[in-house]
Design a protein around this motif. Structure first.
Motif, PDB file in Angstrom:
ATOM      1  N   PRO B   8     129.251  68.168  97.499  1.00  7.95           N
ATOM      2  CA  PRO B   8     129.934  67.151  97.943  1.00  7.95           C
ATOM      3  C   PRO B   8     129.233  66.034  96.730  1.00  7.95           C
ATOM      4  CG  PRO B   8     128.379  67.852  99.629  1.00  7.95           C
ATOM      5  CD  PRO B   8     128.577  68.871  98.628  1.00  7.95           C
ATOM      6  N   GLN B   9     127.912  66.254  96.573  1.00  9.11           N
ATOM      7  CA  GLN B   9     127.192  65.346  95.529  1.00  9.11           C
ATOM      8  C   GLN B   9     126.346  66.105  94.776  1.00  9.11           C
ATOM      9  OE1 GLN B   9     125.590  62.541  98.686  1.00  9.11           O
ATOM     10  NE2 GLN B   9     127.477  61.356  97.828  1.00  9.11           N
ATOM     11  N   PRO B  10     126.294  65.561  93.562  1.00 14.47           N
ATOM     12  CA  PRO B  10     125.430  66.322  92.402  1.00 14.47           C
ATOM     13  C   PRO B  10     124.011  66.559  93.005  1.00 14.47           C
ATOM     14  CG  PRO B  10     126.465  64.538  91.400  1.00 14.47           C
ATOM     15  CD  PRO B  10     126.860  64.571  92.940  1.00 14.47           C
ATOM     16  N   SER B  11     123.326  67.687  93.006  1.00 16.01           N
ATOM     17  CA  SER B  11     122.096  67.776  93.715  1.00 16.01           C
ATOM     18  C   SER B  11     121.052  67.218  92.972  1.00 16.01           C
ATOM     19  CB  SER B  11     121.662  69.557  93.662  1.00 16.01           C
ATOM     20  OG  SER B  11     120.297  69.508  93.353  1.00 16.01           O
ATOM     21  N   LYS B  12     120.134  66.390  93.524  1.00 14.08           N
ATOM     22  CA  LYS B  12     119.249  65.750  93.002  1.00 14.08           C
ATOM     23  C   LYS B  12     118.063  66.309  92.501  1.00 14.08           C
ATOM     24  CE  LYS B  12     119.745  60.791  94.255  1.00 14.08           C
ATOM     25  NZ  LYS B  12     120.506  60.741  95.820  1.00 14.08           N
ATOM     26  N   THR B  13     117.792  67.529  93.450  1.00 16.94           N
ATOM     27  CA  THR B  13     116.627  68.408  92.895  1.00 16.94           C
ATOM     28  C   THR B  13     116.992  68.838  91.474  1.00 16.94           C
ATOM     29  OG1 THR B  13     116.735  68.714  94.982  1.00 16.94           O
ATOM     30  CG2 THR B  13     115.093  69.978  93.952  1.00 16.94           C
ATOM     31  N   TRP B  14     118.257  69.512  91.332  1.00 14.81           N
ATOM     32  CA  TRP B  14     118.419  70.090  90.173  1.00 14.81           C
ATOM     33  C   TRP B  14     118.775  69.305  88.874  1.00 14.81           C
ATOM     34  CZ3 TRP B  14     117.461  74.879  89.321  1.00 14.81           C
ATOM     35  CH2 TRP B  14     117.445  75.979  90.292  1.00 14.81           C
ATOM     36  N   MET B  15     118.973  67.924  89.284  1.00 16.85           N
ATOM     37  CA  MET B  15     119.046  66.877  88.288  1.00 16.85           C
ATOM     38  C   MET B  15     117.877  66.911  87.504  1.00 16.85           C
ATOM     39  SD  MET B  15     121.818  65.056  87.805  1.00 16.85           S
ATOM     40  CE  MET B  15     122.110  63.228  87.739  1.00 16.85           C
ATOM     41  N   VAL B  16     116.768  67.088  88.154  1.00 18.25           N
ATOM     42  CA  VAL B  16     115.353  66.877  87.552  1.00 18.25           C
ATOM     43  C   VAL B  16     114.960  68.257  87.059  1.00 18.25           C
ATOM     44  CG1 VAL B  16     112.983  65.910  87.829  1.00 18.25           C
ATOM     45  CG2 VAL B  16     114.874  64.877  89.196  1.00 18.25           C
ATOM     46  N   ALA B  17     115.369  69.203  87.735  1.00 24.39           N
ATOM     47  CA  ALA B  17     114.543  70.538  87.464  1.00 24.39           C
ATOM     48  C   ALA B  17     115.296  71.090  86.182  1.00 24.39           C
ATOM     49  CB  ALA B  17     114.927  71.412  88.596  1.00 24.39           C
ATOM     50  N   THR B  18     116.644  70.855  86.095  1.00 30.92           N
ATOM     51  CA  THR B  18     117.657  71.525  84.932  1.00 30.92           C
ATOM     52  C   THR B  18     116.929  71.154  83.566  1.00 30.92           C
ATOM     53  OG1 THR B  18     119.146  70.093  85.378  1.00 30.92           O
ATOM     54  CG2 THR B  18     119.500  72.430  86.062  1.00 30.92           C
ATOM     55  N   PRO B  19     116.645  69.912  83.282  1.00 32.37           N
ATOM     56  CA  PRO B  19     116.126  69.636  81.968  1.00 32.37           C
ATOM     57  C   PRO B  19     115.100  70.214  81.693  1.00 32.37           C
ATOM     58  CG  PRO B  19     116.832  67.659  82.800  1.00 32.37           C
ATOM     59  CD  PRO B  19     116.765  68.476  84.140  1.00 32.37           C
ATOM     60  N   VAL B  20     114.028  70.532  82.648  1.00 34.35           N
ATOM     61  CA  VAL B  20     112.693  71.084  82.276  1.00 34.35           C
ATOM     62  C   VAL B  20     113.049  72.797  81.923  1.00 34.35           C
ATOM     63  CG1 VAL B  20     110.581  71.757  83.383  1.00 34.35           C
ATOM     64  CG2 VAL B  20     111.555  69.584  83.716  1.00 34.35           C
ATOM     65  N   LEU B  21     113.815  73.266  83.031  1.00 33.20           N
ATOM     66  CA  LEU B  21     114.547  74.668  82.742  1.00 33.20           C
ATOM     67  C   LEU B  21     114.931  74.854  81.427  1.00 33.20           C
ATOM     68  CD1 LEU B  21     113.940  76.662  84.989  1.00 33.20           C
ATOM     69  CD2 LEU B  21     116.428  76.528  85.695  1.00 33.20           C
ATOM     70  N   ALA B  22     115.928  73.683  81.121  1.00 36.25           N
ATOM     71  CA  ALA B  22     116.463  73.945  79.782  1.00 36.25           C
ATOM     72  C   ALA B  22     115.541  73.936  78.714  1.00 36.25           C
ATOM     73  CB  ALA B  22     117.644  72.714  79.514  1.00 36.25           C
ATOM     74  N   VAL B  23     114.472  73.201  78.589  1.00 34.34           N
ATOM     75  CA  VAL B  23     113.422  73.278  77.543  1.00 34.34           C
ATOM     76  C   VAL B  23     112.840  74.644  77.379  1.00 34.34           C
ATOM     77  CG1 VAL B  23     111.327  72.294  77.013  1.00 34.34           C
ATOM     78  CG2 VAL B  23     113.164  70.633  77.671  1.00 34.34           C
ATOM     79  N   ILE B  24     112.559  75.159  78.709  1.00 37.80           N
ATOM     80  CA  ILE B  24     111.902  76.304  78.563  1.00 37.80           C
ATOM     81  C   ILE B  24     112.816  77.623  78.200  1.00 37.80           C
ATOM     82  CG2 ILE B  24     110.836  78.057  80.113  1.00 37.80           C
ATOM     83  CD1 ILE B  24     110.208  75.895  82.062  1.00 37.80           C
ATOM     84  N   VAL B  25     114.062  77.645  78.646  1.00 40.61           N
ATOM     85  CA  VAL B  25     115.067  78.619  78.215  1.00 40.61           C
ATOM     86  C   VAL B  25     115.247  78.544  76.578  1.00 40.61           C
ATOM     87  CG1 VAL B  25     117.536  79.386  78.289  1.00 40.61           C
ATOM     88  CG2 VAL B  25     116.178  78.820  80.380  1.00 40.61           C
ATOM     89  N   THR B  26     115.335  77.209  76.164  1.00 44.03           N
ATOM     90  CA  THR B  26     115.616  76.739  74.669  1.00 44.03           C
ATOM     91  C   THR B  26     114.438  77.303  74.005  1.00 44.03           C
ATOM     92  OG1 THR B  26     116.773  75.031  75.474  1.00 44.03           O
ATOM     93  CG2 THR B  26     116.342  75.207  72.934  1.00 44.03           C
ATOM     94  N   MET B  27     113.350  77.297  74.688  1.00 43.03           N
ATOM     95  CA  MET B  27     112.124  77.738  73.850  1.00 43.03           C
ATOM     96  C   MET B  27     112.096  79.085  73.517  1.00 43.03           C
ATOM     97  SD  MET B  27     108.647  75.927  75.077  1.00 43.03           S
ATOM     98  CE  MET B  27     108.221  74.165  74.926  1.00 43.03           C
ATOM     99  N   ILE B  28     112.553  79.931  74.696  1.00 44.17           N
ATOM    100  CA  ILE B  28     112.677  81.504  74.573  1.00 44.17           C
ATOM    101  C   ILE B  28     113.612  81.701  73.547  1.00 44.17           C
ATOM    102  CG2 ILE B  28     113.306  83.468  75.997  1.00 44.17           C
ATOM    103  CD1 ILE B  28     112.277  82.000  78.233  1.00 44.17           C
ATOM    104  N   LEU B  29     114.908  81.023  73.587  1.00 50.16           N
ATOM    105  CA  LEU B  29     116.010  81.240  72.814  1.00 50.16           C
ATOM    106  C   LEU B  29     115.654  81.104  71.209  1.00 50.16           C
ATOM    107  CD1 LEU B  29     119.111  79.871  74.431  1.00 50.16           C
ATOM    108  CD2 LEU B  29     118.628  82.196  74.099  1.00 50.16           C
ATOM    109  N   GLY B  30     114.933  79.809  71.073  1.00 54.04           N
ATOM    110  CA  GLY B  30     114.630  79.647  69.829  1.00 54.04           C
ATOM    111  C   GLY B  30     113.405  80.339  69.497  1.00 54.04           C
ATOM    112  N   GLY B  31     112.438  81.058  70.169  1.00 52.93           N
ATOM    113  CA  GLY B  31     111.661  82.114  69.566  1.00 52.93           C
ATOM    114  C   GLY B  31     112.437  83.350  69.411  1.00 52.93           C
ATOM    115  N   LEU B  32     113.503  83.563  69.988  1.00 53.17           N
ATOM    116  CA  LEU B  32     114.311  84.824  69.548  1.00 53.17           C
ATOM    117  C   LEU B  32     114.786  84.313  67.996  1.00 53.17           C
ATOM    118  CD1 LEU B  32     116.078  85.752  72.732  1.00 53.17           C
ATOM    119  CD2 LEU B  32     114.392  87.054  71.630  1.00 53.17           C
ATOM    120  N   LEU B  33     115.258  83.312  67.878  1.00 48.90           N
ATOM    121  CA  LEU B  33     115.840  82.828  66.537  1.00 48.90           C
ATOM    122  C   LEU B  33     114.574  83.083  65.353  1.00 48.90           C
ATOM    123  CD1 LEU B  33     118.154  81.338  65.067  1.00 48.90           C
ATOM    124  CD2 LEU B  33     117.130  79.385  65.354  1.00 48.90           C
TER     125      LEU B  33
END
Lengths: 369, 361
Positions: B8-33
């Motif tokens: 019903p409403q965007p999750s506040k927790t995930w709002m904050v958590a996803t950018p951090v998670l995205a950085v970590i995942v991008t580091m892994i993808l970047g490492g593969l690259l």
């Protein structure tokens, strides 16, 4: 300055070459948008097509293989966008921007070993009989196969959208995805295919630049043509025949720019008269069509005519006042396509009076229940 | 099977958590690259994210650079976030940045070689005004003619680049520059220079302005009526209409403000780190700022953190180019992937993912 050095045949022939990449990319994007998806990643898909086509053409020694590879590369990149927007329900505008950022970077990365290489050339395909027509032969019928392919594709896309069942489904998905879903059509599948088609066409357009128009690989080779293609779709009101017209208009502008530069003629020396001529042609056509259909409204027609003439006179005065200064002229020549795009967007948006005639679901997220 | 239930409403927790998670995942993808390019992924990631801040050999030089590069990113992204929140897409900040720099530099050069205290403030006003007017063009095209601001603002980037080339070769060219393109060096002209204010930190006037912008945007969005109107328009344009929001005024405000902030960023760059207008003055801050705005969740504090992170990728990227001969384009890919990963993860913010046994509907 040498007006005589511009050959009309060469000018119109170069117009067709300059228009082809814009036409290919704009056709693809039009189909994507008719399915209700706004993919702003055209520039990224084009440049990926440009480098994939270039690399594959060099490695395989065949330009045709290059074009196939370019279409595959563009379609493959567009699938990233499809995953984001169709399966993960991401917003389309930033997803398209991300696609362009990734595409431009990736192309530059792939392209590094290919800087300075020359690709295999694609032979010209002269159309028998037609090629010997005076003037029209060399202008229209002595090109590489891709020029013809782009026009054939334009016809096919038009026929597909208007007369086939598949086209009808695609348009239904773009106009009302909930209704299309309720009728049992696979909204997501249609959209993924439309996105892929858009990517393949953008890839072809990009490869046309790197394999035929330039032909070389440099970073940022597409130079904003992808964005112009996006604008042309809006300008064309999402209609295939107008996409062809728009692409050729911009191709004409690019060809004019190159020809004037080569002949060392200031743009402001020619442009005012061209604008006024366009006004006269518009007036004649509007009056003729208006009196034929008995819908002639004299006042707005005269007003538009006066606007054309006015703009022409202002340009003429600027030219005289600055004495055709070469620095100003260089600026005008190099920025002409972008300024013209803005002008065209403003004019067409003002015409449609705010009521956008684009697909109703453009840019909206669909989730099946 | 997996099914998605819209929250019903965007999750506040995930709002904050996803950018951090995205950085970590991008580091892994970047490492593969990086691994695919034949580099050691761990060394590459460390060179980009760790060495500029903590390596004894480079940190002394790199650390001050962090604020120098983050300032324009944050300034521009703060402006963009206002519009993005309201669904107004200014993607031409790069052009507004260029025009701000040109207008400000032109004012400074007009006074050369006079020395006076008022020259720099005048240039700052000129820079903001240049960016503001360049941002106003798409705004007026939108409000008067309903032309799409996305395409108009983007086209104006290419136009601004051509103007930049023209003035570096013509109007603003250094008369004592032996015919080379480019203006006089504004950083070496005392009245127009934008020097480091606190030694060793890299903090110049642009950094101050960026902090001021963060605070101002925070107050505007949380306390001011206009901030409320921006948020309402973004969430429901129809509701905004009923609430009496003047959408045209809002478009002009958002595009004008983001233009002015981008213009300021350009002015502080040309008077400080860059020093002069050249044919290659712009380095893509205007586009990277789009990533900063999204990674910061369009929130002023978030943007500040995201700006620092992307500044780090620029500095680390340069270091990796120097140390590992990693091509600079790979950083561009990395930044683009970061935006993509973040957008992909938005699904966690807006949907609840549940496991459910397949059953007849």
């Amino acid at each position: 300055m040498d007006l005589g050095s511009i050959s009309l045949v060469a000018f119109f022939a170069s117009l067709m070459v300059a228009s082809t990449p814009i036409l290919l990319a704009a056709l693809g994007e039009m189909v994507t948008e008719r399915a209700g998806v706004l993919n702003l990643g055209v520039e990224g898909m084009m440049i990926i097509g440009a480098i994939c086509g270039f690399a594959i053409a060099i490695e395989s020694g065949s330009a045709a293989a290059g074009f196939l590879g370019a279409a595959a590369g563009g379609a493959l990149l567009s699938m990233l966008f499809a995953i984001l927007t169709q399966f993960l329900y991401a917003t389309q505008v930033p997803s398209g921007l991300a696609l362009t950022l990734v595409g431009v970077g990736l192309a530059s990365l792939i392209g590094q070993p290919y800087v300075g290489e020359s690709p295999p050339l694609m032979g010209k395909l002269h159309i028998p009989v037609f090629e010997s027509i005076p003037f029209f032969g060399p202008v229209m019928f002595q090109h590489d196969p891709i020029v013809y392919l782009s026009l054939i594709l334009a016809v096919l896309v038009g026929v597909f959208l208007k007369y086939t069942r598949g086209g009808l489904i695609l348009r239904a998905v773009g106009e009302n995805h909930d209704a299309a879903h309720a009728l049992g059509y696979k909204v997501r599948l249609v959209r993924v295919m439309a996105i892929g088609f858009g990517g393949a066409m953008a890839g072809l357009g990009g490869a046309y630049i790197s394999l035929i128009r330039v032909p070389q690989w440099t970073d940022g080779i597409t130079g904003g043509i992808g964005w112009i293609a996006l604008a042309i779709v809006v300008f064309a009101s999402w209609k295939p025949e107008r996409v062809v017209f728009g692409a050729y208009l911009f191709g004409g502008l690019t060809a004019l720019q190159l020809n004037l530069q080569a002949a060392n003629i200031p743009l402001l020396f020619v442009l005012p008269y061209l604008v006024m001529l366009a006004g006269v042609i518009y007036f004649v056509i509007a009056v003729a069509v208006g009196s034929w259909k008995k819908t002639l409204d004299v006042k707005p027609t005269l007003k538009t005519f006066a606007q054309f003439i006015g703009v022409g006179l202002v340009l003429l005065l600027i030219g005289i006042a600055t004495n055709y200064a070469s620095s100003l002229d260089l600026l005008m020549l190099s920025s002409a396509p972008f300024v013209a795009t803005i002008v065209v967007l403003v004019v067409i948006s003002a015409r449609s009076k705010g009521a956008s005639n684009g697909p109703a679901m453009l840019g909206k997220i669909f989730q099946a229940h | 099977m997996i099914s998605l239930i819209k929250r019903p409403q965007p999750s506040k927790t995930w709002m904050v958590a996803t950018p951090v998670l995205a950085v970590i995942v991008t580091m892994i993808l970047g490492g593969l690259l990086f691994a695919a390019m034949g580099k050691d992924p761990f060394v590459a990631i460390r060179t980009i994210f760790w060495d500029p801040l903590f390596s004894p050999d480079f940190a002394a030089y790199s650390r001050p650079q962090l604020l120098v590069k983050a300032a324009p990113l944050i300034l521009i992204a703060i402006g963009l976030s206002l519009g993005f929140k309201a669904g107004i897409w200014n993607i031409g900040a790069e052009g507004q940045y260029i025009m701000g720099a040109i207008c400000g530099a032109a004012i400074g050069l007009a006074f050369y070689p006079m020395e006076a205290w008022f020259i720099f403030p005048l240039m700052v006003i000129g820079g903001a005004l240049g960016g503001f007017l360049w941002g106003l063009i798409p705004a007026l095209c939108k409000t008067k003619f309903n032309a799409p601001e996305i395409l108009v603002s983007l086209m104006l980037v290419y136009f601004a680049e051509q103007i930049m080339i023209a003035v570096s070769l013509g109007a603003l060219r250094n008369p004592e520059g032996n015919g080379f393109p480019g203006s006089r060096n504004l950083a070496q002209y005392a009245s127009s220079a934008n020097p480091e204010l606190i030694a060793g930190t890299g903090a110049h006037w642009g950094v101050m302005a960026a902090f001021a912008a963060v605070v101002a945007a925070y107050v505007l969005l949380s306390k001011h009526m206009l901030g409320f109107q921006i948020r309402v328009t973004g969430e429901s344009p129809r509701a905004a209409g009923f609430a009496g929001v003047n959408s045209k005024r809002l478009i002009i405000f958002c595009l004008g403000t983001s233009g002015a902030l981008a213009g300021l960023a350009g002015l502080f760059e040309v008077t400080g780190p860059a020093g002069q207008i050249t044919t290659s003055f712009n380095t893509g801050y205007g586009f990277t700022a789009i990533i900063v705005a999204f990674l910061g969740r369009l929130n002023p504090i978030g943007i500040m953190l995201a700006g620092l992170l992307l500044a780090l990728t620029f500095i680390g990227g340069e270091l990796a180019q120097f140390m590992l001969s990693l091509p600079s384009a790979s950083i561009q890919v990395f930044q683009g992937m970061l935006l993509m990963t973040l957008l992909a993860m938005d699904i966690l913010v807006n949907y609840k993912i549940v496991w459910r046994k397949k059953e007849a509907v």
